[in-house]
Design an enzyme around this catalytic site. Structure first.
Site, PDB file in Angstrom:
ATOM      1  N   SER A 111       0.815  -1.206   0.000  1.00 29.79           N
ATOM      2  CA  SER A 111       0.000   0.000   0.000  1.00 29.79           C
ATOM      3  C   SER A 111       0.851   1.260   0.000  1.00 29.79           C
ATOM      4  O   SER A 111       1.587   1.519  -0.937  1.00 29.79           O
ATOM      5  CB  SER A 111      -0.971  -0.043   1.183  1.00 29.79           C
ATOM      6  OG  SER A 111      -1.895   1.010   1.123  1.00 29.79           O
ATOM      7  N   ASP A 269      -3.242   6.494  -3.261  1.00 25.40           N
ATOM      8  CA  ASP A 269      -1.963   5.930  -2.828  1.00 25.40           C
ATOM      9  C   ASP A 269      -1.525   4.854  -3.818  1.00 25.40           C
ATOM     10  O   ASP A 269      -2.254   4.533  -4.771  1.00 25.40           O
ATOM     11  CB  ASP A 269      -2.062   5.427  -1.383  1.00 25.40           C
ATOM     12  CG  ASP A 269      -2.947   4.205  -1.230  1.00 25.40           C
ATOM     13  OD1 ASP A 269      -3.796   3.962  -2.111  1.00 25.40           O
ATOM     14  OD2 ASP A 269      -2.814   3.494  -0.216  1.00 25.40           O
ATOM     15  N   ASP A 273      -6.145   2.189  -2.897  1.00 25.43           N
ATOM     16  CA  ASP A 273      -7.267   1.911  -1.991  1.00 25.43           C
ATOM     17  C   ASP A 273      -7.552   3.087  -1.063  1.00 25.43           C
ATOM     18  O   ASP A 273      -8.522   3.067  -0.318  1.00 25.43           O
ATOM     19  CB  ASP A 273      -7.050   0.614  -1.197  1.00 25.43           C
ATOM     20  CG  ASP A 273      -5.892   0.669  -0.223  1.00 25.43           C
ATOM     21  OD1 ASP A 273      -5.075   1.620  -0.296  1.00 25.43           O
ATOM     22  OD2 ASP A 273      -5.773  -0.250   0.620  1.00 25.43           O
ATOM     23  N   ARG A 274      -6.719   4.138  -1.106  1.00 27.34           N
ATOM     24  CA  ARG A 274      -6.935   5.328  -0.295  1.00 27.34           C
ATOM     25  C   ARG A 274      -7.008   6.555  -1.189  1.00 27.34           C
ATOM     26  O   ARG A 274      -6.458   6.558  -2.293  1.00 27.34           O
ATOM     27  CB  ARG A 274      -5.795   5.524   0.722  1.00 27.34           C
ATOM     28  CG  ARG A 274      -5.680   4.411   1.730  1.00 27.34           C
ATOM     29  CD  ARG A 274      -4.421   4.586   2.576  1.00 27.34           C
ATOM     30  NE  ARG A 274      -4.206   3.410   3.403  1.00 27.34           N
ATOM     31  CZ  ARG A 274      -4.142   3.432   4.730  1.00 27.34           C
ATOM     32  NH1 ARG A 274      -4.291   4.570   5.378  1.00 27.34           N
ATOM     33  NH2 ARG A 274      -3.932   2.331   5.404  1.00 27.34           N
ATOM     34  N   SER A 373      -7.758   7.183   8.248  1.00 25.36           N
ATOM     35  CA  SER A 373      -6.542   7.238   7.438  1.00 25.36           C
ATOM     36  C   SER A 373      -6.894   7.196   5.952  1.00 25.36           C
ATOM     37  O   SER A 373      -6.407   6.369   5.196  1.00 25.36           O
ATOM     38  CB  SER A 373      -5.593   6.107   7.816  1.00 25.36           C
ATOM     39  OG  SER A 373      -6.255   4.861   7.807  1.00 25.36           O
ATOM     40  N   LYS A 385     -11.794  -0.740   1.492  1.00 24.92           N
ATOM     41  CA  LYS A 385     -11.660   0.671   1.129  1.00 24.92           C
ATOM     42  C   LYS A 385     -11.227   0.760  -0.324  1.00 24.92           C
ATOM     43  O   LYS A 385     -10.503  -0.094  -0.831  1.00 24.92           O
ATOM     44  CB  LYS A 385     -10.673   1.380   2.053  1.00 24.92           C
ATOM     45  CG  LYS A 385      -9.290   0.786   2.125  1.00 24.92           C
ATOM     46  CD  LYS A 385      -8.485   1.528   3.182  1.00 24.92           C
ATOM     47  CE  LYS A 385      -7.075   0.950   3.338  1.00 24.92           C
ATOM     48  NZ  LYS A 385      -7.085  -0.391   3.987  1.00 24.92           N
TER      49      LYS A 385
END
Length: 559
Positions: A111, A269, A273-274, A373, A385
Site C-alpha cells: 500500500s 496511494d 485503496d486510499r 486514514s 476501502k
C-alpha cells in the site's frame, strides 16, 4: 512475520522476517493447506491473485514476481488460479473473489508503506480480509509447511504454461466499471461540469483506473500529474508514498493545479485503496481535507442520495454506516438526527469488511464506511476501502456543489453547523524499539498506582477508559469492552469530561504509536477557534505526559 491489520508486511530482502521468494512460497503453502481443509470444493473454486507496482531492483524482488510464485504454488497442486496479467488496485482482488466465486484472494502490496516494503494481503471467500481466528490459524498452517513442496513452486513461468491459470483482468475491470455507475446519481450534471480535476497516482496503479472511473461517471478524465503518472517502485518524486501526509507530499499536484487553474486535487496511494483530496480556498492557499473531514462530506452525500431515491423514512431505518473506533464520531451525530444505524469497529478495514458481510446477510444496506486514514467505501460494491470509486464519487459531489455555488469546504461547514462541529487531530510518533512500546503502555495502565489509569489529561477529568488490549471498559456495567479484545496490539481510549475522545494505539503495519483526539461538539456550538485551542491542549498533554517522547527516544512526526 505475523498477520497485522493488513496481512503480512515487511521489508523485501533475505531472511525469514522479510518478504522474499521463500517466505511468499511458505505463506502460500500454508494458506493452500488451510483452504483445502476448509473448502470441500476448493479444487474448483481456486484463488484470485493480484499485485501492485512495487519492486526492489537490486534483488529483482517485484510484486509481479511474488504474485507469479504465489500462483505457481497453487497451480503445482492442480488448483485453478485467477492471476491478473497486469497490476491492479487492491480492491480489484476482493471484487474478483466475489464475482468469480473463488475461495480466497491474495494481493501482493504494501500500500502506502516505504519503498523497501512489500506485503501479502489475504481475502476470504466473501471478499473481506481475513480476521481472527483465521489469521492465527493460517500462520500455524504456514509453520507446518516451511519446506517448499517441489521445484514447481519456484517456477514463475508455470503461470504461462498451465491451463488452470486464467487472467480475469478484462472481465473484472469491465464488471467493476459497469457496477460503479450504481454510485453515480447526477450523470447529466457531470457531463456539463466546468470543473477540472488533477489526479496523482503516486507512482502506483491508480492512473488508468481512475481515468476509467471518471468516464463511467460521465466526466472528462482528470489531468494526471505527469511526474507521478507512471509506475515507479522508487517513488522518486515523493518523500514517502503516502498521500495521507498532506501538503508536503502533494506539492507537484498543487503546482500543476495552479498552472491549470483548477481547484480540486485528488491523489490515490500506490495501490489505489486510499484517497486524498485538496481544494483551493479563496485567497488562502489550499485546504487538504483530513480523512475525518472527507468522511463527513461523503457520509452526508451518500445519505442525501439515498433519501432522494428512498423517500419512505422506514427505508432509512434499514441503513447502516460504519467507522473504525479511532475515526471521527461525525457519522454517529448524523445517525442520531437522521435516524439510521451507526456502528464502530476495531481499527483496520478488515473489521469493517466483515461487518458489512454480516449486515448484508440480514438484509441491511451499508451505504458508507470509512477509517480516518483516508480509507473510504461508498456503497458496498466490495468490502474494502476503495480509492478508485471514491475519487469518482468526490468528483460528482464537487460538481453538484459547484452547481449550487458551494465549495467542498463550505459544505463541510454546513454539515458541522447542522450536526455539530467535530474537530479532530491525528498524528504519530515513531518507535523502532518494541520493548519501549510495551513499557509506555504498561506505565499508562499503572499511571496512578498499580492497575490505575490516568485520572486527568491536560487538566481535564477522564470520565471513561477503554482498553481493548486487556478488554477493560470503565463505561460498561461489567467493565468489559464491547469491542473485541485485541491482545496483539495496544489501544487505549480516554473519554474526557469536556467531550474530547482521545486514543493511543500502535500501528499494525509500521513502527508507529498513533494518537487521535476529537472534540465532538453539539449542534449550535460553533466557536471553532476555542474548540481547536481546547483540543490542542489535550493533544499536547496526551503526547507529552502519556508518551514522553524525549525520555523514550520517540521520533516526532516531521512532515
Amino acid at each position: 512475520m505475523s498477520f497485522g491489520t493488513a496481512g503480512l508486511r515487511a521489508p523485501m530482502g533475505a531472511g525469514f522476517n522479510r518478504i522474499n521468494d521463500l517466505t511468499i512460497i511458505q505463506s502460500t503453502q500454508g494458506l493452500f493447506s488451510y483452504l483445502s481443509r476448509y473448502f470441500a470444493d476448493f479444487s474448483s473454486r481456486g484463488v484470485v491473485v493480484g499485485f501492485d507496482t512495487r519492486g526492489q531492483e537490486e534483488s529483482g524482488c517485484s510484486s509481479q514476481r511474488l504474485a507469479k510464485l504465489t500462483a505457481a504454488v497453487i497451480l503445482s497442486r492442480d488448483v485453478p488460479v485467477h492471476l491478473f496479467s497486469s497490476f491492479v488496485p487492491t480492491p480489484y482482488v476482493p471484487y474478483a473473489v466475489k464475482k468469480l466465486g473463488a475461495a480466497a484472494g491474495v494481493m501482493i502490496t504494501a500500500s502506502h508503506n516505504p519503498k523497501e516494503d512489500n506485503g501479502y494481503k489475504v481475502y476470504w471467500c466473501h471478499g473481506a480480509q481475513i480476521s481472527s481466528p483465521q489469521d492465527k490459524e493460517i500462520l500455524q498452517s504456514i509453520e507446518e509447511q516451511l519446506e517448499p513442496w517441489s521445484a514447481s513452486c519456484w517456477d514463475e513461468e508455470l503461470v504461462e504454461s498451465c491451463c488452470l491459470r486464467t487472467d480475469p483482468l478484462t472481465q473484472i475491470n469491465s464488471c467493476y466499471m459497469d457496477e460503479l455507475t450504481s454510485l453515480c446519481f447526477h450523470r447529466d450534471l457531470n457531463r456539463g461540469c466546468p470543473l477540472k480535476f488533477i489526479h496523482s497516482s503516486f507512482h502506483g496503479v491508480g492512473h488508468i483506473f481512475v481515468q476509467q472511473a471518471f468516464e463511467a461517471f460521465g466526466f472528462a478524465p482528470p489531468i494526471p500529474v505527469p511526474e507521478q503518472k507512471d509506475p515507479d517502485p522508487n517513488f522518486s518524486s515523493v518523500l514517502c508514498p503516502n498521500p495521507e501526509e498532506g501538503e508536503s507530499v502533494l506539492k507537484l499536484s498543487l503546482l500543476l493545479a495552479e498552472k491549470e487553474n483548477t481547484s480540486i486535487v485528488l491523489a490515490t496511494d500506490p495501490d489505489a485503496d486510499r484517497l486524498a483530496v485538496a481544494e483551493k480556498c479563496d485567497g488562502c492557499g489550499w485546504k487538504v481535507f483530513t480523512g475525518n473531514e472527507l468522511a463527513a462530506l461523503l457520509g452526508w452525500w451518500m445519505l442525501f442520495n439515498w433519501k432522494e431515491n428512498h423517500p419512505d423514512p422506514a427505508d432509512t431505518e434499514q441503513v447502516y454506516m460504519l467507522a473504525t473506533t479511532v475515526s471521527s464520531k461525525i457519522l454517529q451525530a448524523l445517525a442520531r438526527i437522521e435516524r439510521f444505524h451507526f456502528e464502530e469497529t476495531l481499527p483496520g478495514f478488515k473489521w469493517i469488511g466483515n461487518r458489512i458481510q454480516e449486515l448484508s446477510a440480514t438484509g441491511h444496506s451499508v451505504i458508507f464506511a470509512f477509517e480516518e486514514s483516508i480509507g473510504f467505501l461508498c456503497g458496498s460494491m466490495v468490502p474494502e476501502k476503495d480509492g478508485v470509486s471514491s475519487a469518482a464519487v468526490v468528483a460528482e459531489l464537487a460538481a453538484y456543489l459547484h452547481n449550487k455555488n458551494l465549495s467542498l469546504n463550505q459544505q463541510l461547514h454546513n454539515i458541522y453547523q447542522t450536526y455539530g462541529y467535530h474537530v479532530s487531530k491525528t498524528s504519530y510518533v515513531i518507535c523502532n524499539n518494541p520493548p519501549t512500546i510495551h513499557k509506555i503502555f504498561n506505565r499508562i495502565r499503572n499511571f496512578d498506582g498499580e492497575g490505575s489509569y490516568p485520572k486527568t489529561c491536560g487538566g481535564v477529568q477522564v470520565v471513561h477508559v477503554r482498553d481493548v488490549t486487556t478488554g477493560y471498559d470503565s463505561s460498561q456495567p461489567d467493565l468489559r469492552s464491547v469491542l473485541p479484545v485485541s491482545r496483539s496490539s495496544q489501544m487505549i481510549t480516554f473519554t474526557l469530561q469536556n467531550g474530547v475522545v482521545a486514543t493511543l494505539r500502535t500501528s499494525g503495519t509500521e513502527p508507529k504509536i498513533k494518537y487521535y483526539t476529537e472534540f465532538c461538539a453539539p449542534p449550535g456550538k460553533s466557536d471553532v477557534t476555542s474548540l481547536e485551542e481546547e483540543l490542542r491542549k489535550i493533544t499536547t498533554a496526551l503526547l507529552d505526559d502519556f508518551l514522553e517522547p524525549e525520555r523514550n527516544h520517540l521520533i516526532r512526526r516531521c512532515l
